[in-house]
Write an enzyme that holds these catalytic residues in place. Sequence first.
Site, PDB file in Angstrom:
ATOM      1  N   ASP A   1     -10.654   2.054  -3.335  1.00  0.00           N
ATOM      2  CA  ASP A   1     -11.028   1.696  -2.150  1.00  0.00           C
ATOM      3  C   ASP A   1     -12.725   1.581  -2.213  1.00  0.00           C
ATOM      4  O   ASP A   1     -13.477   1.083  -1.233  1.00  0.00           O
ATOM      5  CB  ASP A   1     -10.587   2.653  -1.047  1.00  0.00           C
ATOM      6  CG  ASP A   1      -9.677   2.303  -0.378  1.00  0.00           C
ATOM      7  OD1 ASP A   1      -8.989   1.266  -0.782  1.00  0.00           O
ATOM      8  OD2 ASP A   1      -8.597   3.147   0.398  1.00  0.00           O
TER       9      ASP A   1
ATOM     10  N   ASP B   1       0.658  -1.292   0.047  1.00  0.00           N
ATOM     11  CA  ASP B   1      -0.113  -0.025   0.040  1.00  0.00           C
ATOM     12  C   ASP B   1       0.906   1.337   0.067  1.00  0.00           C
ATOM     13  O   ASP B   1       2.174   1.227   0.261  1.00  0.00           O
ATOM     14  CB  ASP B   1      -0.895   0.046   1.134  1.00  0.00           C
ATOM     15  CG  ASP B   1      -2.352   0.658   1.143  1.00  0.00           C
ATOM     16  OD1 ASP B   1      -2.075   1.474   0.277  1.00  0.00           O
ATOM     17  OD2 ASP B   1      -2.993   0.641   1.939  1.00  0.00           O
TER      18      ASP B   1
HETATM   19  C1  DGJ Z   1      -5.847   1.844   1.785  1.00  0.00           C
HETATM   20  C2  DGJ Z   1      -6.092   0.746   1.020  1.00  0.00           C
HETATM   21  O1  DGJ Z   1      -6.371   1.019  -0.259  1.00  0.00           O
HETATM   22  C3  DGJ Z   1      -7.214  -0.048   1.913  1.00  0.00           C
HETATM   23  O2  DGJ Z   1      -7.651  -1.384   1.182  1.00  0.00           O
HETATM   24  C4  DGJ Z   1      -6.676  -0.557   3.151  1.00  0.00           C
HETATM   25  O3  DGJ Z   1      -5.562  -1.347   2.870  1.00  0.00           O
HETATM   26  C5  DGJ Z   1      -5.968   0.633   3.910  1.00  0.00           C
HETATM   27  N1  DGJ Z   1      -5.180   1.371   3.287  1.00  0.00           N
HETATM   28  C6  DGJ Z   1      -5.228   0.224   5.358  1.00  0.00           C
HETATM   29  O4  DGJ Z   1      -4.833   1.202   5.759  1.00  0.00           O
END
Ligand code: DGJ
Length: 729
Positions: A543, A473
């Site tokens: 997301d 991430d």
């Molecule tokens: C952003 C990501 O896109 C999410 O799927 C998740 O992993 C969060 N960060 C966790 O902090």
Amino acid sequence: MSIHADQTDFHLSNPFMSLVLSLHSMVDGSVTPLMRYMGARLPTGDFHTQPLDDHEQQGSFDLPDTLLPFACPTGGHGDNRPTQLTLLGGDGNSCTRLSYRSHAVYAGRKSLAGLPATYVEAPEEAETLEFLLVDELRNAEVRLRYTLFAHRAALAVSLEIANKGQEPLILTEAASLCLSLPGPYEMIHLYGAWGRERWVERTPPMHGERAIGSKRGASSHEHNPFVCLVRPDTTEFSGEAWGINLVYSGSFTLRVHQDAYDQTRLVGGLACDGFRWTLSPGESFQTPEAVLVYSDRGLNGMSQSFQSLYRERLCRGLWRDRERPVLLNNWEATYFDFNEEKLLGIAKAAKALGVELFVLDDGWFGRRDSDNCSLGDWTPDLRKLPGGLSSLSRKLHELGLMFGLWFEPEMISPDSDLYRLHPDWCLHAPGRHRTTSRNQLILDMSRPQVQDYVTETLSRQLAEGSIDYVKWDMNRNFTEIGSLELEPSRQGELPHRYILGVYRVMEALTARHPQVLFEGCSGGGGRFDPGILYYMPQIWASDNSDAVERLKIQYGTSFPYPPSAISAHVSAIPNHQVRRKTGLDIRGHVAMSGVFGYELDLSAMSLEEQTRVAAQIALYKEIRPIIQHGTFTRLLSPFEGNLCAWQFTGQDHVLVFVFQVLQHAAKLFPSVKLHDLPQGIYQDMDNGLRHDSRFLERVGLTLDFGAAVPAQGDGDFSSRLIRLTRCQE
Ligand code: DGJ
């Protein structure tokens, strides 16, 4: 495929496209390559380009530099259009003049040191034309490389600049590609924001410049490093399209300029705002690669060329061709509130329903109960995982599940042991406030010791935890762009050095742990680009997992990227991003159109829902080879109406997904025409009906969403999957 070169003309062609370049003598004695044609294949026989009128002899008010279709336009000569390369020498001015010195044609292609790029597995898969261009005054040698793939409508283009003199040279501009085309073009690009990535926008031609880009240090949610030029009559199914995609994950610019003579120039590469790179004597600078695709089969034709190239010759490693596991990610199921027992409860339910990989997301390390601490401290939180990663890993493996783990390797929390130990390891500008975003700072990945720390720390956790999958991430963008590593005159190198550092770490980790499946992520889809795909064959697309919102996100993403790269999950309702309640079918069908997974507590579902989930997973496993390796075709755009549809074509199977956003009363049954089917008779695997391929293409499938009898209709947010098999004659 062939590259024909005579004294002044160069013709690169394969069955799908041609690129023609010619040499032009300028009044100052330099000889420059011009781009004379790029488009549908031309015959390979004898032909000669005519000299171009450059107004030089006519006393015109316009200078040749503002008129000619240069293959590599340079700065400082009055070219009013975007330029590709500018070198400052000791005299400090920006006049850069390249002159042809020689060329070489060779089978295959060169790899790009430290940078991701498309590749070949055998020399006959591609041929390269390499121009050696020289700026004698600057003692600079520039290699301009065009690699044409033999069986694809695709070219890879890049520049390498070498300082052959005794004095440093300063690069203030070093783009990857210049495309010159006659005529005005409409432009398609993918724009967005967090939770709304890669929406499609098509703009009419205009005189002047249309530019997209990112200064964020990542390719970004805002613009993807992709642009497509099209004719006004180009549709998804017909017409010409020129697609350009940068194999790069950092700040970039793509500029489309149309001059007063309606000539179009597209220049793309590293963002030039603030870019300043010192090339010491003997050093070279390699630009990232740009991929150029030509299609005379509409936008779908363009996308299919990008998608197969990326699937087969950009993604690498064991997982390139392997079927990707169905995963369960705990993020939206638990957020930071979990312990080993809770995780195992969810994992057991997931396993029973057919899930293959359990992914533990954020919150497993340091003392991270919220997003305000611990990034950088990559040791398990024993309050939540008393036996550490190895115990959880062993238990998951015993259940028959693979174990995946979340990291955010490029980040550091001010509240972390790492920051207390190394407060200077983050990007920062001395004397300035350190701006946090999501309570975190960015590690200075341009520094070798930071790169090594990240590589060693992750590598250890991967080994100790027997990790099978990593979600990588990256949740914030640049501010206070400064590095202690670089002397003041080199601070303009930082954004690119940062990405080179990230690539170095990704290369080391993927090489050391070849069995691990890596998935890219950046606050959802904030770094969804070909650079990441070189290291990680799949990327979390957004997301926003609401099924309706995902239609547009996944539709846009497919312009250059294959479904096998688009990670998509079924999440709970009301959806956590938009609060919409959609049925399990449409959530399943949308997520199944990419790399499939779940992101909710499966153990908390009713028995009836669990049965439906098990059926979804079983279905996905059956159709997975076609989804991940078949040909993807967009049929109906969610940007244009209430229906969205797409098709996956395999050897003898066709899958058609149709989505209806809102139910309306008193509407005719919609029909969806299929596209480019291998000829034959197809049988619907659910109702047994047989159809000729020509019927399916010209009349289409008629869908009953129940509008005729409203009370019995599907209601809003409905979907269908039609599975067709080609009958053996
Ligand atoms: C952003 C990501 O896109 C999410 O799927 C998740 O992993 C969060 N960060 C966790 O902090």
